[in-house]
Scaffold this active site. Structure first.
Site, PDB file in Angstrom:
ATOM      1  N   ASP A  33       9.322  38.817  -6.919  1.00  0.00           N
ATOM      2  CA  ASP A  33       9.221  39.624  -5.703  1.00  0.00           C
ATOM      3  C   ASP A  33       8.938  41.090  -5.993  1.00  0.00           C
ATOM      4  O   ASP A  33       8.038  41.688  -5.407  1.00  0.00           O
ATOM      5  CB  ASP A  33      10.513  39.492  -4.875  1.00  0.00           C
ATOM      6  CG  ASP A  33      10.740  38.072  -4.385  1.00  0.00           C
ATOM      7  OD1 ASP A  33       9.795  37.266  -4.450  1.00  0.00           O
ATOM      8  OD2 ASP A  33      11.865  37.763  -3.957  1.00  0.00           O
ATOM      9  N   ARG A 113      24.857  45.063  -5.100  1.00  0.00           N
ATOM     10  CA  ARG A 113      23.806  45.778  -4.372  1.00  0.00           C
ATOM     11  C   ARG A 113      24.159  47.231  -4.055  1.00  0.00           C
ATOM     12  O   ARG A 113      23.309  48.117  -4.210  1.00  0.00           O
ATOM     13  CB  ARG A 113      23.431  45.021  -3.091  1.00  0.00           C
ATOM     14  CG  ARG A 113      22.871  43.630  -3.319  1.00  0.00           C
ATOM     15  CD  ARG A 113      21.862  43.597  -4.437  1.00  0.00           C
ATOM     16  NE  ARG A 113      21.201  42.315  -4.589  1.00  0.00           N
ATOM     17  CZ  ARG A 113      20.834  41.823  -5.767  1.00  0.00           C
ATOM     18  NH1 ARG A 113      21.075  42.492  -6.877  1.00  0.00           N
ATOM     19  NH2 ARG A 113      20.213  40.662  -5.835  1.00  0.00           N
ATOM     20  N   ASP A 142      20.703  40.452   1.149  1.00  0.00           N
ATOM     21  CA  ASP A 142      20.561  41.628   0.297  1.00  0.00           C
ATOM     22  C   ASP A 142      19.818  42.774   0.970  1.00  0.00           C
ATOM     23  O   ASP A 142      20.069  43.947   0.680  1.00  0.00           O
ATOM     24  CB  ASP A 142      19.865  41.252  -1.012  1.00  0.00           C
ATOM     25  CG  ASP A 142      20.796  40.527  -1.969  1.00  0.00           C
ATOM     26  OD1 ASP A 142      22.019  40.637  -1.794  1.00  0.00           O
ATOM     27  OD2 ASP A 142      20.304  39.857  -2.886  1.00  0.00           O
ATOM     28  N   SER A 194      15.365  30.518  -7.463  1.00  0.00           N
ATOM     29  CA  SER A 194      15.686  31.914  -7.200  1.00  0.00           C
ATOM     30  C   SER A 194      17.035  32.206  -7.832  1.00  0.00           C
ATOM     31  O   SER A 194      18.042  31.586  -7.477  1.00  0.00           O
ATOM     32  CB  SER A 194      15.742  32.160  -5.687  1.00  0.00           C
ATOM     33  OG  SER A 194      16.118  33.495  -5.419  1.00  0.00           O
TER      34      SER A 194
END
Length: 416
Positions: A33, A113, A142, A194
């Site tokens: 990504d 995060r 996220d 993922s």
């Protein structure tokens, strides 16, 4: 096939908006990504400068060769920031002290995060950047965690979320876009789970895991990375002793360690004994259910040890009320609300409860199981004299008098 060139299906931002963006700081992992975002930003924001920031929150091996890959893909520079100690001391341990879990999930991605986004803001300001960009999808949690942190720390900063702008809808389409731009990737079409790895955990999503009817392929070579399945763990148990001071783990088998060192050591021993596998269909913040498999060997051991120690160090009312608060704390962390007054206030409560959570917990690890093997604390509220079923308890002058329970029962009956 997803034909990027013929169909022209990459949606572009408004021209006036794009012209204003001259420099962007991108949260970069080197994965699919974030890799394709670099050329996409340059194509759609008037050849803007793209500065990448890779946060080391424990995924050391994944950082190898990252700078060359970022520059080859079109970035002007790459910051590699070692945030491991900050991650552990300022995010993991406060959550551990509260005992917060989200539907059994130990929040590995969730609290990583905000520490990454915090550093993004600092770099963006130092570089006089116009925007911060991330590679989170519009279906996930996220995006919320990154953006709420940026909004809390730099409300004036523009945020670019390509997955909410372009027309790429799947990982297959993203791979095709990468191939059309010559973006170097470490994945292929057959093995593109993922994954998210940091010091605390490794998550797996996608492919066969999207069907909850499928058993995770724990014994398939390459699936597990932090350890082994319980059936492949050693046939002999291993003992570990974890020391805590005011709710914070400080030692392993009598050796004092930093938090980062201790978690890494427990990941090794825990993973090797099949500890910390968790398969869950969780309720995402964005309103859907999602299936994931987590490897959290060290974290699972620490949570267990901490709970065991609290069982002898906290009084009943505090212990029960703290359990209720832990659910709300977990929701705040999971929902990206780290930088909120409520979370800060709840930390103060947790710290107050941890003043006496000091001692050692001995555990036996065996084929995925964590078995209690002893607890000691100078602040223990447990009294063998009072709790004993032996005759000695009745001979003590101040010991528990069982006859007193009659009056208590009558009072409860009357109150009811």
């Amino acid at each position: 096939m997803y034909n990027i060139h013929k169909q022209g299906c990459i949606q572009r931002p408004q021209k006036e908006e794009a012209m204003k963006i001259k420099k962007v700081v991108l949260a970069y992992s080197g994965g699919l990504d974030t890799s394709i975002i670099i050329p996409w930003l340059r194509e759609n924001y008037d050849n803007c400068e793209v500065i990448c920031m890779a946060a080391n929150v424990g995924q050391d091996a994944e950082l190898e060769g990252l700078e060359a890959r970022a520059l080859q893909t079109g970035a002007s520079k790459l910051y590699v920031e070692n945030l491991q100690d900050e991650f552990v001391n300022d995010f993991i341990f406060p959550t551990l002290k509260m005992g917060a879990k989200y539907e059994g999930y130990l929040l590995g991605t969730s609290f990583a995060r905000p520490v990454i986004a915090k550093r993004l803001v600092e770099i963006a300001r130092a570089e006089n950047a116009d925007a911060i960009c991330h590679g989170c999808t519009g279906k996930g949690n996220d995006q919320v965690r990154f953006e709420l942190t940026v909004m809390a720390l730099a409300p004036e900063m523009k945020i670019i979320a390509p997955w909410r702008i372009w027309d790429i809808k799947s990982r297959e389409q993203a791979i095709e876009y990468a191939e059309s731009r010559g973006v170097p990737l470490k994945i292929n079409r057959e093995t593109n789970y993922s994954k998210d790895m940091n010091l605390w955990h490794l998550s797996h999503e996608g492919l066969d895991l999207e069907d909850p009817a499928n058993e995770p392929q724990y014994n398939k070579e390459g699936f597990l990375e932090l350890g082994v399945s319980p059936e492949n763990a050693p046939d002999e148990p291993i003992y570990v002793t974890i020391g805590f001071e005011k709710g914070v783990p400080v030692s392993l088998d009598g050796e004092r360690m930093s938090g980062t060192e201790l978690i890494k050591a427990l990941n090794k021993v825990g993973g090797g004994n099949g500890i910390g596998l968790y398969d869950v269909v969780e309720n995402r913040l964005v309103g859907m259910k999602s299936r994931g498999v987590y490897e959290t060997p060290g974290g699972t051991i620490l949570y267990h040890a901490h709970e065991v120690l609290e069982s002898i160090c906290l009084d009943r009312e505090t212990q029960h009320y703290k359990t209720a608060m832990a659910l709300k704390y977990a929701e705040l962390v999971y929902n990206g609300q780290w930088y909120t007054p409520l979370r800060t206030a709840m930390d103060a409560f947790a710290d107050s409860t941890q003043k006496t959570v000091t001692g050692e917990v001995k555990l036996k690890l065996y084929k995925g199981n964590i078995i209690n093997a002893g607890i000691t604390s100078p602040y223990s509220l447990y009294s063998e004299e009072i709790a004993s079923f032996g005759d000695t308890a009745y001979e003590q002058k101040d010991a528990y008098n069982q006859k007193d329970a009659e009056g208590f029962i009558n009072l409860v009956r009357t109150a009811g």
